[in-house]
Design a protein around this motif. Structure first.
Motif, PDB file in Angstrom:
ATOM      1  N   LEU A 160       0.464  -0.469  -0.185  1.00 24.28           N
ATOM      2  CA  LEU A 160       0.194  -0.204  -0.090  1.00 24.28           C
ATOM      3  C   LEU A 160       1.227   1.895  -0.050  1.00 24.28           C
ATOM      4  CD1 LEU A 160      -2.718  -1.029   2.088  1.00 24.28           C
ATOM      5  CD2 LEU A 160      -2.885  -0.600   0.259  1.00 24.28           C
ATOM      6  N   LEU A 161       2.179   0.832   0.239  1.00 28.22           N
ATOM      7  CA  LEU A 161       2.724   2.471   0.699  1.00 28.22           C
ATOM      8  C   LEU A 161       4.612   2.491  -0.680  1.00 28.22           C
ATOM      9  CD1 LEU A 161       4.099   2.359   4.382  1.00 28.22           C
ATOM     10  CD2 LEU A 161       2.405   3.910   2.750  1.00 28.22           C
ATOM     11  N   GLY A 162       4.192   1.250  -1.418  1.00 28.60           N
ATOM     12  CA  GLY A 162       5.239   0.679  -2.174  1.00 28.60           C
ATOM     13  C   GLY A 162       5.178   1.675  -3.752  1.00 28.60           C
ATOM     14  N   ASP A 163       4.349   2.362  -4.095  1.00 24.48           N
ATOM     15  CA  ASP A 163       4.192   2.743  -5.579  1.00 24.48           C
ATOM     16  C   ASP A 163       5.039   4.537  -4.534  1.00 24.48           C
ATOM     17  OD1 ASP A 163       2.759   1.749  -7.206  1.00 24.48           O
ATOM     18  OD2 ASP A 163       1.292   2.221  -5.462  1.00 24.48           O
ATOM     19  N   PRO A 164       5.069   5.256  -4.001  1.00 19.93           N
ATOM     20  CA  PRO A 164       5.341   6.376  -3.515  1.00 19.93           C
ATOM     21  C   PRO A 164       7.113   5.456  -3.153  1.00 19.93           C
ATOM     22  CG  PRO A 164       3.291   6.493  -1.871  1.00 19.93           C
ATOM     23  CD  PRO A 164       3.423   4.940  -3.341  1.00 19.93           C
ATOM     24  N   ILE A 165       7.519   4.090  -2.149  1.00 26.42           N
ATOM     25  CA  ILE A 165       8.227   3.958  -2.419  1.00 26.42           C
ATOM     26  C   ILE A 165       8.824   4.003  -3.911  1.00 26.42           C
ATOM     27  CG2 ILE A 165      10.221   2.208  -2.546  1.00 26.42           C
ATOM     28  CD1 ILE A 165       8.253   1.953   0.443  1.00 26.42           C
ATOM     29  N   ARG A 166       8.532   3.427  -4.209  1.00 31.16           N
ATOM     30  CA  ARG A 166       8.982   3.010  -6.084  1.00 31.16           C
ATOM     31  C   ARG A 166       9.744   4.913  -6.954  1.00 31.16           C
ATOM     32  NH1 ARG A 166       6.446   1.179 -11.022  1.00 31.16           N
ATOM     33  NH2 ARG A 166       4.291   1.160  -9.654  1.00 31.16           N
ATOM     34  N   ALA A 167       8.422   5.727  -6.888  1.00 30.39           N
ATOM     35  CA  ALA A 167       9.323   6.667  -6.956  1.00 30.39           C
ATOM     36  C   ALA A 167       9.722   6.825  -6.461  1.00 30.39           C
ATOM     37  CB  ALA A 167       7.093   7.010  -7.275  1.00 30.39           C
ATOM     38  N   ARG A 168      10.440   7.195  -5.425  1.00 30.80           N
ATOM     39  CA  ARG A 168      11.720   7.767  -4.837  1.00 30.80           C
ATOM     40  C   ARG A 168      12.659   7.209  -4.971  1.00 30.80           C
ATOM     41  NH1 ARG A 168      11.779  11.354  -0.562  1.00 30.80           N
ATOM     42  NH2 ARG A 168      13.895  11.661   0.956  1.00 30.80           N
ATOM     43  N   LEU A 169      12.738   5.416  -4.423  1.00 35.05           N
ATOM     44  CA  LEU A 169      14.007   4.683  -5.433  1.00 35.05           C
ATOM     45  C   LEU A 169      14.631   5.152  -6.358  1.00 35.05           C
ATOM     46  CD1 LEU A 169      13.817   3.131  -1.661  1.00 35.05           C
ATOM     47  CD2 LEU A 169      14.846   4.985  -2.263  1.00 35.05           C
ATOM     48  N   GLY A 170      13.304   4.333  -7.169  1.00 35.64           N
ATOM     49  CA  GLY A 170      14.029   3.606  -8.320  1.00 35.64           C
ATOM     50  C   GLY A 170      13.781   2.235  -8.286  1.00 35.64           C
ATOM     51  N   SER A 171      13.091   1.782  -9.278  1.00 35.70           N
ATOM     52  CA  SER A 171      12.849   0.202  -9.419  1.00 35.70           C
ATOM     53  C   SER A 171      13.737  -0.838  -9.743  1.00 35.70           C
ATOM     54  CB  SER A 171      12.009  -0.501 -10.549  1.00 35.70           C
ATOM     55  OG  SER A 171      10.643   0.663 -11.340  1.00 35.70           O
ATOM     56  N   VAL A 172      15.147  -0.761  -9.523  1.00 39.20           N
ATOM     57  CA  VAL A 172      16.404  -1.259  -9.774  1.00 39.20           C
ATOM     58  C   VAL A 172      16.735  -1.430  -7.864  1.00 39.20           C
ATOM     59  CG1 VAL A 172      18.842  -1.211 -10.231  1.00 39.20           C
ATOM     60  CG2 VAL A 172      17.149  -1.075 -12.059  1.00 39.20           C
ATOM     61  N   ARG A 173      16.869   0.133  -7.527  1.00 37.32           N
ATOM     62  CA  ARG A 173      17.224   0.105  -5.701  1.00 37.32           C
ATOM     63  C   ARG A 173      15.952  -0.755  -5.257  1.00 37.32           C
ATOM     64  NH1 ARG A 173      20.728   2.599  -2.942  1.00 37.32           N
ATOM     65  NH2 ARG A 173      21.898   2.217  -4.634  1.00 37.32           N
ATOM     66  N   THR A 174      14.529  -0.158  -5.022  1.00 41.22           N
ATOM     67  CA  THR A 174      13.724  -0.859  -4.510  1.00 41.22           C
ATOM     68  C   THR A 174      13.708  -3.180  -4.980  1.00 41.22           C
ATOM     69  OG1 THR A 174      11.999   0.721  -5.431  1.00 41.22           O
ATOM     70  CG2 THR A 174      11.154  -1.231  -4.564  1.00 41.22           C
ATOM     71  N   ILE A 175      13.948  -3.356  -6.275  1.00 37.75           N
ATOM     72  CA  ILE A 175      14.007  -5.075  -5.808  1.00 37.75           C
ATOM     73  C   ILE A 175      15.627  -4.932  -5.807  1.00 37.75           C
ATOM     74  CG2 ILE A 175      14.760  -6.335  -7.624  1.00 37.75           C
ATOM     75  CD1 ILE A 175      11.963  -6.361  -8.014  1.00 37.75           C
ATOM     76  N   GLN A 176      16.532  -4.615  -5.229  1.00 38.32           N
ATOM     77  CA  GLN A 176      17.849  -4.757  -4.160  1.00 38.32           C
ATOM     78  C   GLN A 176      17.270  -5.069  -3.002  1.00 38.32           C
ATOM     79  OE1 GLN A 176      20.518  -1.723  -5.816  1.00 38.32           O
ATOM     80  NE2 GLN A 176      21.203  -2.644  -7.002  1.00 38.32           N
ATOM     81  N   LEU A 177      16.716  -4.057  -2.822  1.00 41.78           N
ATOM     82  CA  LEU A 177      16.245  -3.528  -0.817  1.00 41.78           C
ATOM     83  C   LEU A 177      15.257  -4.963  -0.533  1.00 41.78           C
ATOM     84  CD1 LEU A 177      15.831   0.189  -0.456  1.00 41.78           C
ATOM     85  CD2 LEU A 177      17.597  -1.641   0.083  1.00 41.78           C
ATOM     86  N   ALA A 178      13.914  -5.361  -1.381  1.00 45.70           N
ATOM     87  CA  ALA A 178      13.588  -6.326  -1.331  1.00 45.70           C
ATOM     88  C   ALA A 178      13.920  -7.640  -1.155  1.00 45.70           C
ATOM     89  CB  ALA A 178      12.362  -6.644  -3.089  1.00 45.70           C
ATOM     90  N   GLY A 179      15.281  -7.397  -2.460  1.00 45.66           N
ATOM     91  CA  GLY A 179      16.008  -9.304  -2.179  1.00 45.66           C
ATOM     92  C   GLY A 179      16.580  -9.169  -0.527  1.00 45.66           C
ATOM     93  N   LEU A 180      17.123  -8.458   0.168  1.00 41.91           N
ATOM     94  CA  LEU A 180      18.016  -8.184   1.034  1.00 41.91           C
ATOM     95  C   LEU A 180      17.054  -8.138   2.016  1.00 41.91           C
ATOM     96  CD1 LEU A 180      20.633  -7.488   2.510  1.00 41.91           C
ATOM     97  CD2 LEU A 180      19.890  -4.978   2.830  1.00 41.91           C
ATOM     98  N   PHE A 181      15.621  -7.447   2.548  1.00 40.83           N
ATOM     99  CA  PHE A 181      14.606  -8.186   3.380  1.00 40.83           C
ATOM    100  C   PHE A 181      13.854  -9.379   3.059  1.00 40.83           C
ATOM    101  CE2 PHE A 181      14.800  -2.593   3.674  1.00 40.83           C
ATOM    102  CZ  PHE A 181      14.563  -2.951   5.058  1.00 40.83           C
ATOM    103  N   ALA A 182      13.610  -9.850   2.150  1.00 42.72           N
ATOM    104  CA  ALA A 182      13.586 -11.222   2.117  1.00 42.72           C
ATOM    105  C   ALA A 182      13.940 -12.397   2.061  1.00 42.72           C
ATOM    106  CB  ALA A 182      12.515 -11.401   0.533  1.00 42.72           C
TER     107      ALA A 182
END
Length: 340
Positions: free
Chosen positions: A237-259
């Motif tokens: 629900l908060l992901g769209d502003p996060i992606r707009a701020r960080l960009g898709s590549v950084r968002t995916i990198q952080l996703a892998g780290l947390f998972a």
């Protein structure tokens, strides 16, 4: 999906399944979904995602009756395929429609749609846990859901986009896949495979892990998946502003780290002190949900950003992802059978 996942321990006990048998059932569901996804892409491009949603949505709810009422393992195997077919067509149709909505909206919004999907998963897990605590068995709950859920599609379906938008970049002469090259589709599909494999493990095994490995109370076991779903819902629900701020590549990198960090905690939980064992696992599922929340929305948005008709391209990326769902939970079943 949330009710199905949370009800798996009860189905496991009712039919006397083993981890390997349950893995085979999950494999058949994913196989049915995978085949139907590849068929759904051309249907969406030809008839529009709206029309396919109108049919596939109620159907996917109704076919939950099959697994819910299956009297034996062999009947369950046949009905599991039908359940998977309903899920697969609905998956492609509703995600294709979300891509169209994002195009018209003009800024990232797909993650919010996936947030409401995760909210349904969390609600299903919480409802199952509540029903078990008040004495309602999971089978009865699934039967009621299969009858009620098709009607829940109707008010939302009336609000879908009335006509598929006409894009300047799309023309009848254009070959399917031109807007998004097949090599890029394969790379997006590989990322979708990794995300879906990890998510599928949580959907199908979180509650069973809590019950079988951590030996929690039957009414508490579904909460493992519920916590995963709640974490995923909040971040989506908060992901769209996060992606707009960080960009898709950084968002995916952080996703892998947390998972990854989340799954480490889940795997370590049986070896911790008994007083903190469940808390450790739940923290792990929460972290995994946070990480995996943005993977699929980012990938589907990339398909839509390429322009053109999205049905076939989205179906291919989705099929890659569901290959992870097809292999992951089933392989876990066989590993659990041969080891623990």
């Amino acid at each position: 999906m949330g009710l199905w996942a949370a009800g798996l321990p009860s189905l496991y006990d009712r039919l006397g399944l083993s981890p390997a048998l349950l893995g085979s059932v999950l494999l058949l569901i994913s196989a049915g979904a995978l085949v139907s996804m590849l068929a759904a892409g051309p249907l969406v491009d030809r008839w529009s995602s709206r029309r396919v949603c109108w049919i596939a949505g109620p159907f996917s709810g109704l076919v939950l009756l099959g697994p819910a009422l299956a009297p034996s393992y062999w009947v369950l195997m046949v009905l599991a395929v039908l359940f998977g077919i309903g899920l697969g067509v609905t998956e492609v149709a509703m995600n294709a429609h979300s891509v169209e909505v994002e195009r018209r909206y003009g800024r990232p919004i797909i993650s919010a749609f996936h947030g409401t999907w995760s909210l349904g998963g969390a609600a299903g897990g919480g409802l199952t846990s509540l029903a078990l605590q008040v004495g309602v068995d999971a089978q009865s709950l699934l039967v009621v859901a299969a009858v009620v859920v098709p009607f829940l599609y109707l008010p939302a379906a009336r609000l879908l986009l009335p006509d598929p938008p006409v894009h300047a970049s799309a023309s009848p002469e254009r070959a399917p896949g031109d807007a998004l090259k097949w090599g890029l589709i394969a790379l997006l599909g590989l990322a979708a495979f990794a995300g879906h494999l990890s998510e599928g493990a949580a959907i199908d095994w979180a509650a069973l892990h809590a019950r079988q490995v951590l030996e929690t109370d039957p009414a508490m076991a579904p909460l493992a998946y519920t916590i995963f779903s709640v974490a995923m819902t909040v971040v989506r629900l908060l992901g769209d502003p996060i992606r707009a701020r960080l960009g898709s590549v950084r968002t995916i990198q952080l996703a892998g780290l947390f998972a990854t960090a989340g799954y480490v905690l889940v795997l370590l939980s049986p070896f911790t002190a008994e007083s903190v064992r469940v808390a450790c696992a739940w923290s792990g599922w929460a972290l995994a949900g946070v990480g995996l929340a943005t993977v699929v929305p980012v990938l589907f948005s990339a398909v839509g950003a390429a322009g053109g008709r999205v049905g076939r391209a989205l179906a291919m990326v989705t099929a890659f992802g569901y290959s992870g769902l097809l292999l992951g939970p089933a392989v876990l079943g066989y590993v659990a059978e041969s080891t623990s």
